[in-house]
Scaffold this motif. Structure first.
Motif, short mmCIF file in Angstrom:
data_model
loop_
_atom_site.label_atom_id
_atom_site.label_comp_id
_atom_site.label_asym_id
_atom_site.label_seq_id
_atom_site.Cartn_x
_atom_site.Cartn_y
_atom_site.Cartn_z
N MET A 1 0.96 -1.19 -0.13
CA MET A 1 -0.09 0.20 0.07
C MET A 1 1.02 1.29 -0.09
SD MET A 1 -3.67 -0.97 1.22
CE MET A 1 -4.02 -2.56 1.38
N GLY A 2 0.43 2.56 0.25
CA GLY A 2 1.14 3.42 0.61
C GLY A 2 0.89 4.58 -0.55
N TRP A 3 0.50 4.14 -2.09
CA TRP A 3 0.37 4.94 -3.11
C TRP A 3 -1.31 4.75 -3.41
CZ3 TRP A 3 3.55 8.45 -4.12
CH2 TRP A 3 4.98 8.50 -3.57
N GLN A 4 -1.95 5.84 -3.98
CA GLN A 4 -3.12 5.56 -4.55
C GLN A 4 -2.84 4.86 -5.77
OE1 GLN A 4 -5.91 8.93 -4.57
NE2 GLN A 4 -4.82 9.90 -2.83
N LYS A 5 -3.76 3.76 -6.16
CA LYS A 5 -3.91 3.03 -7.47
C LYS A 5 -5.13 3.08 -7.99
CE LYS A 5 -0.50 -0.08 -5.35
NZ LYS A 5 -0.54 -0.49 -4.00
N THR A 6 -5.00 2.82 -9.45
CA THR A 6 -6.32 2.58 -10.24
C THR A 6 -6.05 1.62 -11.10
OG1 THR A 6 -8.02 3.77 -11.46
CG2 THR A 6 -5.64 4.22 -11.90
N LEU A 7 -6.79 1.16 -11.98
CA LEU A 7 -6.72 0.20 -13.03
C LEU A 7 -5.88 0.72 -14.05
CD1 LEU A 7 -9.93 -1.60 -12.77
CD2 LEU A 7 -7.93 -2.29 -11.68
N ALA A 8 -5.18 -0.17 -15.08
CA ALA A 8 -4.47 0.35 -16.13
C ALA A 8 -5.41 0.61 -17.48
CB ALA A 8 -3.27 -0.40 -16.43
N ARG A 9 -6.40 -0.22 -17.30
CA ARG A 9 -7.30 -0.10 -18.56
C ARG A 9 -8.74 -0.57 -18.09
NH1 ARG A 9 -8.57 -4.86 -21.31
NH2 ARG A 9 -7.50 -6.80 -20.72
N ALA A 10 -9.74 -0.52 -18.66
CA ALA A 10 -11.09 -0.90 -18.35
C ALA A 10 -11.26 -2.38 -18.59
CB ALA A 10 -12.35 -0.11 -18.98
N VAL A 11 -12.17 -3.08 -17.82
CA VAL A 11 -12.47 -4.26 -17.98
C VAL A 11 -13.84 -4.90 -17.57
CG1 VAL A 11 -10.13 -5.72 -17.55
CG2 VAL A 11 -11.61 -4.80 -15.55
N GLU A 12 -14.37 -5.72 -18.48
CA GLU A 12 -15.92 -5.95 -18.27
C GLU A 12 -16.40 -7.43 -17.79
OE1 GLU A 12 -17.79 -2.85 -21.48
OE2 GLU A 12 -17.62 -5.02 -21.99
N ALA A 13 -17.28 -7.63 -17.30
CA ALA A 13 -17.89 -8.73 -17.06
C ALA A 13 -19.42 -8.93 -17.03
CB ALA A 13 -17.27 -9.63 -15.85
N GLU A 14 -20.03 -9.82 -17.09
CA GLU A 14 -21.41 -9.80 -16.80
C GLU A 14 -21.95 -11.01 -16.11
OE1 GLU A 14 -23.28 -9.60 -20.61
OE2 GLU A 14 -25.55 -9.90 -19.89
N GLY A 15 -23.05 -10.92 -15.23
CA GLY A 15 -23.66 -12.22 -14.58
C GLY A 15 -24.85 -11.83 -13.92
N VAL A 16 -25.22 -12.81 -12.87
CA VAL A 16 -26.44 -12.56 -12.63
C VAL A 16 -26.49 -11.94 -11.08
CG1 VAL A 16 -26.90 -14.87 -11.54
CG2 VAL A 16 -29.10 -13.85 -12.24
N GLY A 17 -27.44 -10.99 -10.58
CA GLY A 17 -27.41 -10.51 -9.21
C GLY A 17 -28.08 -11.56 -8.37
N ILE A 18 -27.49 -12.09 -7.38
CA ILE A 18 -27.68 -13.09 -6.55
C ILE A 18 -29.24 -13.03 -5.89
CG2 ILE A 18 -26.74 -12.47 -4.36
CD1 ILE A 18 -26.03 -15.76 -4.04
N HIS A 19 -29.59 -11.61 -5.65
CA HIS A 19 -30.98 -11.42 -4.94
C HIS A 19 -32.07 -11.09 -5.98
CE1 HIS A 19 -29.48 -12.52 -0.95
NE2 HIS A 19 -28.30 -11.66 -0.98
N SER A 20 -31.46 -10.01 -6.81
CA SER A 20 -32.49 -9.54 -7.75
C SER A 20 -32.83 -10.45 -8.87
CB SER A 20 -31.98 -8.21 -8.39
OG SER A 20 -30.56 -8.39 -9.05
N GLY A 21 -31.99 -11.20 -9.07
CA GLY A 21 -31.89 -12.19 -10.33
C GLY A 21 -31.87 -11.55 -11.62
N ALA A 22 -31.42 -10.20 -11.60
CA ALA A 22 -31.24 -9.38 -12.82
C ALA A 22 -29.81 -9.66 -13.65
CB ALA A 22 -31.05 -7.90 -12.50
N GLN A 23 -29.67 -9.67 -14.76
CA GLN A 23 -28.81 -9.92 -15.66
C GLN A 23 -27.96 -8.50 -15.76
OE1 GLN A 23 -28.04 -12.79 -16.56
NE2 GLN A 23 -26.02 -12.66 -17.44
#
Ligand SMILES: [Zn+2]
Length: 303
Positions: free
Chosen positions: A1-23
């Motif tokens: 730790m020590g430094w603020q960090k972010t991601l080098a590039r955008a990434v995506e995924a898709e799936g179902v919400g366990i409670h809502s059932g929404a995709q």
């Protein structure tokens, strides 16, 4: 730790919400210094910063929300981001809930690894305890104790002999989180399934994304760890503590706790400013940091 960090590039995924059932589509994308973790409901055009004050509901998952726009089941993704030290990221969601994926945080760890991590050349203060803080409800409790590192001692006890009593203590590092905690899946008891469904919850739950236990056996195949249950509780705890927004230097002791107590201890800590300080290790206090540049971050904790 020590430094603020972010991601080098955008990434995506898709799936179902366990409670809502929404995709739901989830997209993690880089964010500037001082952003924190900000969920964006792209279907509503509303941003929901992941902060303890925005936590709304704790039934079987942690929901955050602002202005009627909610984001459900944030804890597994939050856990991966926090443990891997990702400070600044936008999380675009096309629906009301973070996808449950396989029920663990491993798919989110893999997304972060796929994206790559970018150090942002700006220091990240840590929350250091000056005294212990405790919240409890009956015999359930969470305690934060002053310590040099972030460590957790979690104990659960269930009537089901399949789970029984489990206890695990570990110092949380990105490596240990990835190997010992992230793969642990969410779990539920068969006896609770009807109760969940009656409340409109668990609609996306299945044997593929949840370890289901009946009285005497596990119904969803082999466990990933003999004590997968307590490991998942630690995963949840880390995800809820992430609503603090800063790395926490503390030894956390939890006994039969859940989302409500996990978030309650963060709020209790924030309500006791004399119990902690924002600490910057000397090696990450560069003179080049403009005092005003840190203000939004400092304000985030105070608020
Ligand atoms: Zn969980």
């Amino acid at each position: 730790m020590g430094w603020q960090k972010t991601l080098a590039r955008a990434v995506e995924a898709e799936g179902v919400g366990i409670h809502s059932g929404a995709q739901v589509k989830v997209r993690l994308r880089p964010a500037p210094v001082g952003t924190g973790v900000v969920f964006v409901r792209t279907d509503l055009g509303v941003a929901v910063p992941a902060r303890a004050e925005h936590a709304r509901d704790f039934s079987f998952a942690t929901t955050i929300g602002v202005r009627g726009a909610n984001v459900g089941t944030v804890e597994h993704l939050m856990s991966a981001l926090y443990a891997l030290g990702i400070t600044n990221v936008f999380v675009d969601l096309s629906g009301p809930e973070v996808p449950v994926m396989d029920g663990s945080a491993l798919p989110f760890v893999q997304m972060i690894q796929r994206a790559g991590v970018l150090e942002q050349n700006r220091s990240l203060p840590e929350v250091r305890l000056l005294r212990s803080v405790r919240v409890s409800h009956g015999d359930r409790f969470v305690e934060l104790h002053p310590a040099e590192h972030f460590s957790v001692d979690y104990r659960v006890r269930y009537r089901s002999p399949v789970v029984g009593e489990q206890r695990l203590t570990l110092t949380v590092t990105p490596e240990r989180f990835t190997s010992a905690i992230a793969p642990a899946r969410t779990f539920g008891f068969l006896s609770d399934v009807k109760h969940l469904r009656d409340r409109g919850l668990g609609r996306g739950g299945s044997l593929n994304n949840c370890v289901i236990v009946d009285e005497y056996r596990v119904l969803s195949g082999r466990l990933r760890f003999r004590d997968e249950f307590v490991r998942h509780k630690i995963l949840d705890l880390i995800g809820d503590l992430a609503l603090l927004e800063y790395p926490l230097r503390a030894h956390v002791v939890a006994h039969k706790a859940g989302h409500a107590l996990h978030v309650a201890v963060v709020r209790e800590l924030l309500s006791q400013p004399e119990a902690w300080e924002l600490y910057e290790p000397e090696r990450v206090a560069p003179l080049s940091v403009h005092p005003f540049a840190l203000e939004p971050v400092a304000h985030a904790v105070a608020g």
